[in-house]
Write a protein that holds these residues in place. Structure first.
Motif, PDB file in Angstrom:
ATOM      1  N   THR A  74       0.967  -1.218   0.007  1.00 10.07           N
ATOM      2  CA  THR A  74      -0.010  -0.095   0.184  1.00 10.07           C
ATOM      3  C   THR A  74       0.933   1.115  -0.169  1.00 10.07           C
ATOM      4  OG1 THR A  74      -1.571  -1.075   1.143  1.00 10.07           O
ATOM      5  CG2 THR A  74      -1.687   1.209   1.189  1.00 10.07           C
ATOM      6  N   ILE A  75       1.800   1.314   0.869  1.00  9.32           N
ATOM      7  CA  ILE A  75       2.880   2.443   0.842  1.00  9.32           C
ATOM      8  C   ILE A  75       3.471   2.601  -0.390  1.00  9.32           C
ATOM      9  CG2 ILE A  75       4.677   3.359   1.957  1.00  9.32           C
ATOM     10  CD1 ILE A  75       3.724   2.208   4.703  1.00  9.32           C
ATOM     11  N   VAL A  76       4.095   1.465  -1.011  1.00 12.17           N
ATOM     12  CA  VAL A  76       5.085   1.765  -2.115  1.00 12.17           C
ATOM     13  C   VAL A  76       4.266   2.040  -3.264  1.00 12.17           C
ATOM     14  CG1 VAL A  76       6.348   0.158  -3.788  1.00 12.17           C
ATOM     15  CG2 VAL A  76       6.857  -0.076  -1.120  1.00 12.17           C
ATOM     16  N   HIS A  77       2.967   1.278  -3.324  1.00 20.10           N
ATOM     17  CA  HIS A  77       2.315   1.800  -4.649  1.00 20.10           C
ATOM     18  C   HIS A  77       1.664   3.242  -4.385  1.00 20.10           C
ATOM     19  CE1 HIS A  77       3.462  -1.701  -6.487  1.00 20.10           C
ATOM     20  NE2 HIS A  77       2.829  -2.865  -5.645  1.00 20.10           N
ATOM     21  N   ALA A  78       1.186   3.732  -3.318  1.00 15.50           N
ATOM     22  CA  ALA A  78       0.626   4.886  -3.140  1.00 15.50           C
ATOM     23  C   ALA A  78       1.884   5.898  -3.680  1.00 15.50           C
ATOM     24  CB  ALA A  78       0.297   5.055  -1.887  1.00 15.50           C
ATOM     25  N   GLU A  79       3.062   5.637  -3.355  1.00  9.29           N
ATOM     26  CA  GLU A  79       4.152   6.353  -3.640  1.00  9.29           C
ATOM     27  C   GLU A  79       4.474   6.388  -5.089  1.00  9.29           C
ATOM     28  OE1 GLU A  79       5.902   8.906  -1.688  1.00  9.29           O
ATOM     29  OE2 GLU A  79       4.330   8.511  -0.628  1.00  9.29           O
ATOM     30  N   ASP A  80       4.256   5.427  -5.823  1.00 10.92           N
ATOM     31  CA  ASP A  80       4.148   5.275  -7.042  1.00 10.92           C
ATOM     32  C   ASP A  80       3.532   6.142  -7.714  1.00 10.92           C
ATOM     33  OD1 ASP A  80       6.197   2.982  -7.052  1.00 10.92           O
ATOM     34  OD2 ASP A  80       4.846   1.501  -7.310  1.00 10.92           O
ATOM     35  N   ILE A  81       2.164   6.326  -7.234  1.00  7.73           N
ATOM     36  CA  ILE A  81       0.950   7.229  -7.909  1.00  7.73           C
ATOM     37  C   ILE A  81       1.690   8.752  -7.158  1.00  7.73           C
ATOM     38  CG2 ILE A  81      -1.081   8.015  -7.779  1.00  7.73           C
ATOM     39  CD1 ILE A  81      -1.959   4.911  -7.442  1.00  7.73           C
ATOM     40  N   ARG A  82       1.834   8.907  -6.151  1.00  7.66           N
ATOM     41  CA  ARG A  82       2.089  10.355  -5.689  1.00  7.66           C
ATOM     42  C   ARG A  82       3.063  10.859  -6.166  1.00  7.66           C
ATOM     43  NH1 ARG A  82       0.346   8.034  -0.337  1.00  7.66           N
ATOM     44  NH2 ARG A  82      -1.854   9.081  -0.044  1.00  7.66           N
ATOM     45  N   ARG A  83       4.254  10.361  -6.248  1.00  6.53           N
ATOM     46  CA  ARG A  83       5.607  10.980  -6.671  1.00  6.53           C
ATOM     47  C   ARG A  83       5.735  11.686  -8.070  1.00  6.53           C
ATOM     48  NH1 ARG A  83      11.419  10.424  -4.285  1.00  6.53           N
ATOM     49  NH2 ARG A  83      12.482  11.458  -5.970  1.00  6.53           N
ATOM     50  N   PRO A  84       5.033  10.939  -9.212  1.00  6.46           N
ATOM     51  CA  PRO A  84       5.019  11.645 -10.404  1.00  6.46           C
ATOM     52  C   PRO A  84       3.926  12.595 -10.365  1.00  6.46           C
ATOM     53  CG  PRO A  84       4.551   8.975 -10.580  1.00  6.46           C
ATOM     54  CD  PRO A  84       4.650   9.375  -9.021  1.00  6.46           C
ATOM     55  N   LEU A  85       3.040  12.761  -9.435  1.00  3.31           N
ATOM     56  CA  LEU A  85       1.931  13.676  -9.444  1.00  3.31           C
ATOM     57  C   LEU A  85       2.515  14.932  -8.631  1.00  3.31           C
ATOM     58  CD1 LEU A  85      -0.907  11.771  -9.104  1.00  3.31           C
ATOM     59  CD2 LEU A  85      -0.235  13.017 -11.205  1.00  3.31           C
ATOM     60  N   GLY A  86       3.880  14.829  -7.847  1.00  8.14           N
ATOM     61  CA  GLY A  86       4.248  15.806  -7.166  1.00  8.14           C
ATOM     62  C   GLY A  86       3.543  16.009  -5.527  1.00  8.14           C
ATOM     63  N   MET A  87       3.079  14.821  -5.328  1.00  7.56           N
ATOM     64  CA  MET A  87       2.407  14.919  -4.132  1.00  7.56           C
ATOM     65  C   MET A  87       2.948  14.197  -2.925  1.00  7.56           C
ATOM     66  SD  MET A  87      -1.411  13.708  -5.587  1.00  7.56           S
ATOM     67  CE  MET A  87      -2.449  13.573  -4.279  1.00  7.56           C
ATOM     68  N   ARG A  88       2.975  14.861  -1.853  1.00  8.17           N
ATOM     69  CA  ARG A  88       3.750  14.273  -0.973  1.00  8.17           C
ATOM     70  C   ARG A  88       2.863  13.780   0.235  1.00  8.17           C
ATOM     71  NH1 ARG A  88       8.397  14.206   0.990  1.00  8.17           N
ATOM     72  NH2 ARG A  88       7.832  15.321   3.216  1.00  8.17           N
ATOM     73  N   ARG A  89       2.958  12.701   0.970  1.00  4.84           N
ATOM     74  CA  ARG A  89       2.600  12.174   2.180  1.00  4.84           C
ATOM     75  C   ARG A  89       3.369  11.863   3.278  1.00  4.84           C
ATOM     76  NH1 ARG A  89      -0.182   9.758   5.733  1.00  4.84           N
ATOM     77  NH2 ARG A  89      -2.106   8.650   5.880  1.00  4.84           N
ATOM     78  N   ASP A  90       3.137  12.170   4.529  1.00  5.26           N
ATOM     79  CA  ASP A  90       4.030  11.683   5.388  1.00  5.26           C
ATOM     80  C   ASP A  90       3.429  10.677   6.286  1.00  5.26           C
ATOM     81  OD1 ASP A  90       5.873  13.879   5.395  1.00  5.26           O
ATOM     82  OD2 ASP A  90       4.706  15.204   6.399  1.00  5.26           O
ATOM     83  N   TYR A  91       4.073   9.503   6.323  1.00  3.79           N
ATOM     84  CA  TYR A  91       3.474   8.301   7.009  1.00  3.79           C
ATOM     85  C   TYR A  91       4.052   8.073   8.556  1.00  3.79           C
ATOM     86  CZ  TYR A  91       2.532   7.133   2.172  1.00  3.79           C
ATOM     87  OH  TYR A  91       2.319   7.067   0.877  1.00  3.79           O
TER      88      TYR A  91
END
Length: 172
Positions: A74-91
């Protein structure tokens, strides 16, 4: 990104029996099963995968894998989506540390253990530390993502072992 959503949807819809049936159907070729499940979830139009994902979000169903493996997915694939979109998420650091600890000792689901062999990993934002050899340091999230083969996260790491780790990362 549709493919990543479809992959997450497939995982959240597989119980142990359905997973095993797919493995047998694919003659124990796990990559083939992942491709088969991905194709099932993608759908014929661009809106199908996001709709299916929204529907499955509350699911507690999972393949017969440790819960931490699914957390990592879940974390890895969420980052696969977020990073190209320039979105950051703190876990929560405890969560990312738990995933890093799991990956460092496992080649189940993700071939992380072999990828980081002979390297010392050290988180700069939490308690994670593993291995010995040339140093690779950075945030716990960057370490997790590099452990799972994401080359771009090597840009966020420092140390004598970064280039060796980068050479072992197959995913841009």
């Amino acid at each position: 990104m549709r493919e990543v959503l479809a992959h997450l949807t497939a995982g959240a819809g597989l119980n142990a029996a359905r997973w095993l049936a797919g493995v047998i159907r694919c003659r124990f070729d796990f990559d083939k099963q992942v491709a088969m499940r991905l194709a099932e979830q993608l759908g014929a139009t661009p809106t199908v995968a996001p709709e299916r994902f929204r529907h499955i979000v509350p699911s507690t169903t999972k393949p017969p894998l440790p819960a931490v493996a699914m957390l990592g997915e879940t974390i890895v694939h969420a980052e696969d989506i977020r990073r190209p979109l320039g979105m950051r998420r703190d876990y929560p650091i405890e969560t990312v540390t738990q995933v890093a600890d799991y990956y460092r000792g496992s080649d189940l689901v993700v071939l992380a253990k072999g990828r980081i062999g002979g390297l010392e990993l050290l988180a700069t934002d939490g308690p994670f530390a593993a291995g010995s050899g040339p140093l690779v340091s950075g945030t716990s999230l960057a370490l997790v993502m590099a452990m799972t083969g994401r080359t771009t996260y090597c840009d966020d790491l420092e140390g004598d072992g970064v280039e060796l780790l980068r050479s072992r990362c197959p995913i841009a």
